[in-house]
Design a protein around this motif. Structure first.
Motif, PDB file in Angstrom:
ATOM      1  N   TYR A  89       0.560  -1.311  -0.211  1.00 14.09           N
ATOM      2  CA  TYR A  89       0.034  -0.188   0.042  1.00 14.09           C
ATOM      3  C   TYR A  89       0.560   1.426   0.481  1.00 14.09           C
ATOM      4  O   TYR A  89       0.528   2.521  -0.679  1.00 14.09           O
ATOM      5  CB  TYR A  89      -1.253   0.246   1.192  1.00 14.09           C
ATOM      6  CG  TYR A  89      -1.900  -1.455   1.578  1.00 14.09           C
ATOM      7  CD1 TYR A  89      -3.047  -1.294   0.447  1.00 14.09           C
ATOM      8  CD2 TYR A  89      -1.629  -2.652   2.303  1.00 14.09           C
ATOM      9  CE1 TYR A  89      -4.132  -2.244   0.152  1.00 14.09           C
ATOM     10  CE2 TYR A  89      -1.650  -3.133   2.299  1.00 14.09           C
ATOM     11  CZ  TYR A  89      -3.482  -3.112   1.468  1.00 14.09           C
ATOM     12  OH  TYR A  89      -4.431  -4.382   1.644  1.00 14.09           O
ATOM     13  N   SER A  90       2.049   1.305   0.696  1.00 13.65           N
ATOM     14  CA  SER A  90       2.691   2.555   0.833  1.00 13.65           C
ATOM     15  C   SER A  90       4.509   1.647  -0.316  1.00 13.65           C
ATOM     16  O   SER A  90       5.050   2.030  -0.062  1.00 13.65           O
ATOM     17  CB  SER A  90       3.424   2.340   2.425  1.00 13.65           C
ATOM     18  OG  SER A  90       2.398   2.522   2.879  1.00 13.65           O
ATOM     19  N   TYR A  92      -8.582   3.953   5.345  1.00 15.18           N
ATOM     20  CA  TYR A  92      -7.525   4.061   4.690  1.00 15.18           C
ATOM     21  C   TYR A  92      -6.410   3.972   3.554  1.00 15.18           C
ATOM     22  O   TYR A  92      -5.298   4.168   3.022  1.00 15.18           O
ATOM     23  CB  TYR A  92      -6.854   2.235   5.908  1.00 15.18           C
ATOM     24  CG  TYR A  92      -5.426   1.942   5.650  1.00 15.18           C
ATOM     25  CD1 TYR A  92      -4.442   2.889   6.386  1.00 15.18           C
ATOM     26  CD2 TYR A  92      -4.779   1.378   4.631  1.00 15.18           C
ATOM     27  CE1 TYR A  92      -3.064   2.083   5.470  1.00 15.18           C
ATOM     28  CE2 TYR A  92      -3.334   1.434   4.506  1.00 15.18           C
ATOM     29  CZ  TYR A  92      -2.986   1.310   6.192  1.00 15.18           C
ATOM     30  OH  TYR A  92      -1.148   1.221   5.392  1.00 15.18           O
ATOM     31  N   GLN A 112      -3.911   6.217   1.950  1.00 13.40           N
ATOM     32  CA  GLN A 112      -2.011   5.663   1.593  1.00 13.40           C
ATOM     33  C   GLN A 112      -2.219   6.452  -0.025  1.00 13.40           C
ATOM     34  O   GLN A 112      -1.269   6.657  -0.643  1.00 13.40           O
ATOM     35  CB  GLN A 112      -2.299   3.674   1.316  1.00 13.40           C
ATOM     36  CG  GLN A 112      -2.368   3.377   2.065  1.00 13.40           C
ATOM     37  CD  GLN A 112      -0.715   4.016   3.317  1.00 13.40           C
ATOM     38  OE1 GLN A 112      -0.488   4.109   2.297  1.00 13.40           O
ATOM     39  NE2 GLN A 112      -0.803   4.277   4.173  1.00 13.40           N
ATOM     40  N   ARG A 169       1.428   8.708  -1.198  1.00 11.07           N
ATOM     41  CA  ARG A 169       1.754   8.542  -2.566  1.00 11.07           C
ATOM     42  C   ARG A 169       2.280   9.199  -3.533  1.00 11.07           C
ATOM     43  O   ARG A 169       3.301   9.073  -3.780  1.00 11.07           O
ATOM     44  CB  ARG A 169       1.283   7.220  -2.823  1.00 11.07           C
ATOM     45  CG  ARG A 169       1.056   6.075  -2.244  1.00 11.07           C
ATOM     46  CD  ARG A 169       1.049   4.365  -3.847  1.00 11.07           C
ATOM     47  NE  ARG A 169      -0.647   4.492  -3.728  1.00 11.07           N
ATOM     48  CZ  ARG A 169      -1.700   4.431  -2.629  1.00 11.07           C
ATOM     49  NH1 ARG A 169      -1.571   2.963  -1.839  1.00 11.07           N
ATOM     50  NH2 ARG A 169      -3.324   4.139  -3.815  1.00 11.07           N
ATOM     51  N   LEU A 188       3.648   4.888  13.336  1.00 16.09           N
ATOM     52  CA  LEU A 188       3.023   4.387  11.852  1.00 16.09           C
ATOM     53  C   LEU A 188       3.459   4.816  10.653  1.00 16.09           C
ATOM     54  O   LEU A 188       3.690   4.945   9.189  1.00 16.09           O
ATOM     55  CB  LEU A 188       1.975   2.781  12.357  1.00 16.09           C
ATOM     56  CG  LEU A 188       1.266   2.492  11.164  1.00 16.09           C
ATOM     57  CD1 LEU A 188       3.106   1.499  10.099  1.00 16.09           C
ATOM     58  CD2 LEU A 188       0.895   1.636  11.482  1.00 16.09           C
ATOM     59  N   PRO A 189       2.599   6.576  10.663  1.00 22.29           N
ATOM     60  CA  PRO A 189       2.324   7.632   9.779  1.00 22.29           C
ATOM     61  C   PRO A 189       3.747   7.812   8.852  1.00 22.29           C
ATOM     62  O   PRO A 189       3.648   7.904   7.873  1.00 22.29           O
ATOM     63  CB  PRO A 189       1.220   8.343  10.039  1.00 22.29           C
ATOM     64  CG  PRO A 189       0.619   7.989  11.883  1.00 22.29           C
ATOM     65  CD  PRO A 189       1.807   7.035  11.981  1.00 22.29           C
ATOM     66  N   GLU A 206       4.851   5.032   7.362  1.00 19.90           N
ATOM     67  CA  GLU A 206       4.343   4.487   5.529  1.00 19.90           C
ATOM     68  C   GLU A 206       4.418   5.974   4.691  1.00 19.90           C
ATOM     69  O   GLU A 206       4.847   4.799   3.811  1.00 19.90           O
ATOM     70  CB  GLU A 206       2.558   4.861   6.502  1.00 19.90           C
ATOM     71  CG  GLU A 206       2.557   3.229   6.436  1.00 19.90           C
ATOM     72  CD  GLU A 206       0.873   3.144   7.113  1.00 19.90           C
ATOM     73  OE1 GLU A 206      -0.244   2.260   7.384  1.00 19.90           O
ATOM     74  OE2 GLU A 206       0.042   4.245   7.708  1.00 19.90           O
ATOM     75  N   ALA A 221       7.680   5.025   2.913  1.00 19.24           N
ATOM     76  CA  ALA A 221       7.459   4.192   2.295  1.00 19.24           C
ATOM     77  C   ALA A 221       7.272   4.382   1.646  1.00 19.24           C
ATOM     78  O   ALA A 221       7.368   3.851   0.457  1.00 19.24           O
ATOM     79  CB  ALA A 221       7.248   2.720   3.293  1.00 19.24           C
ATOM     80  N   CYS A 222       6.747   5.514   1.225  1.00 18.52           N
ATOM     81  CA  CYS A 222       6.124   6.173   0.086  1.00 18.52           C
ATOM     82  C   CYS A 222       7.518   7.270  -0.689  1.00 18.52           C
ATOM     83  O   CYS A 222       6.529   7.938  -1.368  1.00 18.52           O
ATOM     84  CB  CYS A 222       5.436   6.852   0.146  1.00 18.52           C
ATOM     85  SG  CYS A 222       3.438   5.901  -0.121  1.00 18.52           S
ATOM     86  N   ARG A 248      12.910   5.284   1.080  1.00 18.33           N
ATOM     87  CA  ARG A 248      12.063   4.454   0.767  1.00 18.33           C
ATOM     88  C   ARG A 248      12.371   3.130   0.886  1.00 18.33           C
ATOM     89  O   ARG A 248      11.687   2.367   1.904  1.00 18.33           O
ATOM     90  CB  ARG A 248      11.071   3.967  -0.755  1.00 18.33           C
ATOM     91  CG  ARG A 248      10.352   3.027  -0.654  1.00 18.33           C
ATOM     92  CD  ARG A 248       9.241   2.554  -1.844  1.00 18.33           C
ATOM     93  NE  ARG A 248       9.357   1.491  -2.690  1.00 18.33           N
ATOM     94  CZ  ARG A 248       7.879   0.245  -1.625  1.00 18.33           C
ATOM     95  NH1 ARG A 248       7.417   1.801  -0.757  1.00 18.33           N
ATOM     96  NH2 ARG A 248       7.448  -0.138  -2.392  1.00 18.33           N
TER      97      ARG A 248
END
Length: 157
Positions: free
Chosen positions: A3-4, A61, A65, A69, A84-85, A88, A91-92, A136
């Motif tokens: 997702y990320s 969600y 996401q 992105r 987590l935010p 994420e 990771a994007c 990322r």
């Protein structure tokens, strides 16, 4: 990772929510005032889907996401460390942009980030190119399996 992942086009930033917690109200207010002064003068699209966080404010969600992105920057407004935010967003491909008053070296060092103290430093950071792939790659080093491994290693020592 499912997702990320990066989908950046135009330069964009995710402006995290203000918090209502009494200890953060003043700091968050001053941080937001700085963002409010700086961001309109830059060529950066700003996403701020929930301006004030409370327990009933939720963004579905998939929508959250989809916004992350698109973002080159994640503008921190709350105490927190990795979180987590932030993970994420990284990771994007987003660079974490952290006000010095909210910076926590202990875990922020795990993700690519820049710390600002002044409006000038914030402007400089938001005008820099972002290495989306490097952000990322570093974020993806922090899988649940690796977290569990670190916990087990700490318990063994």
């Amino acid at each position: 990772p499912d997702y990320s992942y990066p989908e950046q086009g135009e330069r964009a930033a995710f402006l995290d929510s203000k918090v209502l917690h009494h200890q953060m109200r003043q700091k968050a207010g001053r941080i937001y005032q700085t963002y409010d002064r700086v961001l309109p003068g830059l060529d950066v699209k700003v996403y701020n889907p929930i301006p004030i966080y409370n327990d009933s404010a939720r963004l579905p969600y998939p929508d959250y996401q989809a916004i992350l992105r698109k973002c080159h920057y994640f503008l921190c407004t709350q105490f927190g460390e990795g979180g987590l935010p932030r993970l994420e967003a990284a990771a994007c491909g987003a660079l974490l942009v952290v006000p010095a008053k909210l910076y926590r070296k202990r875990t922020m060092r795990l993700l690519n980030h820049r710390v600002w103290r002044t409006e000038e430093e914030l402007v400089e950071i938001l005008n820099e190119d972002v290495d989306i792939e490097a952000n990322r790659r570093r974020a993806l080093e922090h899988t649940w399996g690796k977290v569990a491994e670190r916990i087990l290693n700490a318990l063994d020592s």
